[in-house]
Design a protein around this motif. Sequence first.
Motif: not given
Length: 316
Positions: A138-160
């Motif tokens: 549930d990507i909201e607030n700081t994770e959603f609006h921060n490009p670096a955090s977005q990329d970490k989430v997506l990269g992590a999901l790829k690894i998962v």
Amino acid sequence: MRFLRRTLLCALSAAAVLGAATPANAAAVNPVTASPYLYSWGRTINPVDVMRQTGVKSFTLAFILSDGGCNPKWDGTQELSSKSALINQIRAAGGEIVPSFGGWSGTKLGDRCSSASALAGAYQKVIDAFRLTAIDIDIENTEFHNPASQDKVLGALKIVKDRNPGVRTVITMGTAKSGPDADGQRLIRRARELGSTVDVWTLMPFNFGGGNMVNDTISAVDNLRSRLSSTFGYSAADAYRRSGISSMNGKTDQNETVTAANFTSMRDYATRNHLGRFTFWATNRDFGNCGAAGSNCSGINQGTYEFTRITAGYTG
């Protein structure tokens, strides 16, 4: 989500052995398709009683956050084992769960983990602890609006996904009436660029500031479908199957109203298009005639667990 998600979770169940056992029939339950949110503050809910009364088979448990570093805890404070008894009860009754990482409030793992691989390790810890078949980000607030955090989430999901091909991944995010906003569009585009396969992109179609909640929800999801098709090359049917709705029962944070009839119309739309996910926030407030909207009440005239019952009838 919004103001209801700004209150932190409190303890619900006693600590139990980490690694909830999975009953033989749990594999048959898809925890993504129809899985209302359940949280541990506000009105205390017995999920097994809810299952018996409504027919719902799975719940989205909220929220897993950072403990200040790159370590996952419920609400950022409770050990993972604190929900083992609850999860065992749901599974023993023939149900299943999907944990939700993030939400509006609290410290996000995507912000605190130093890299995609470190974040994937945090996700993996929860997957291993509960032998999960799905996770919801549930990507909201700081994770959603921060490009670096977005990329970490997506990269992590790829690894998962690489490590756990059978684990379904869900991203839940806010939206405009016209579909994903600029941050949402970037998230979808970067998923393609990073090679991160997300099984279901779920929109939270509320807090628009008024309007027709059914029509606005349909508009948002239709535009999500179009963007998924244009970005990934999915057919319309495939893109709808990778789209989802996470509505809100009763009064929203901006005092919009989603009635049971509205929610049924949304479910009918989801059924026509075979959306991959249909859910709402939240079973704990799925009560009517109980005063103003909040963590214990929808703020409207509705039946007890009426929205949960509607969700339970969704099969994709």
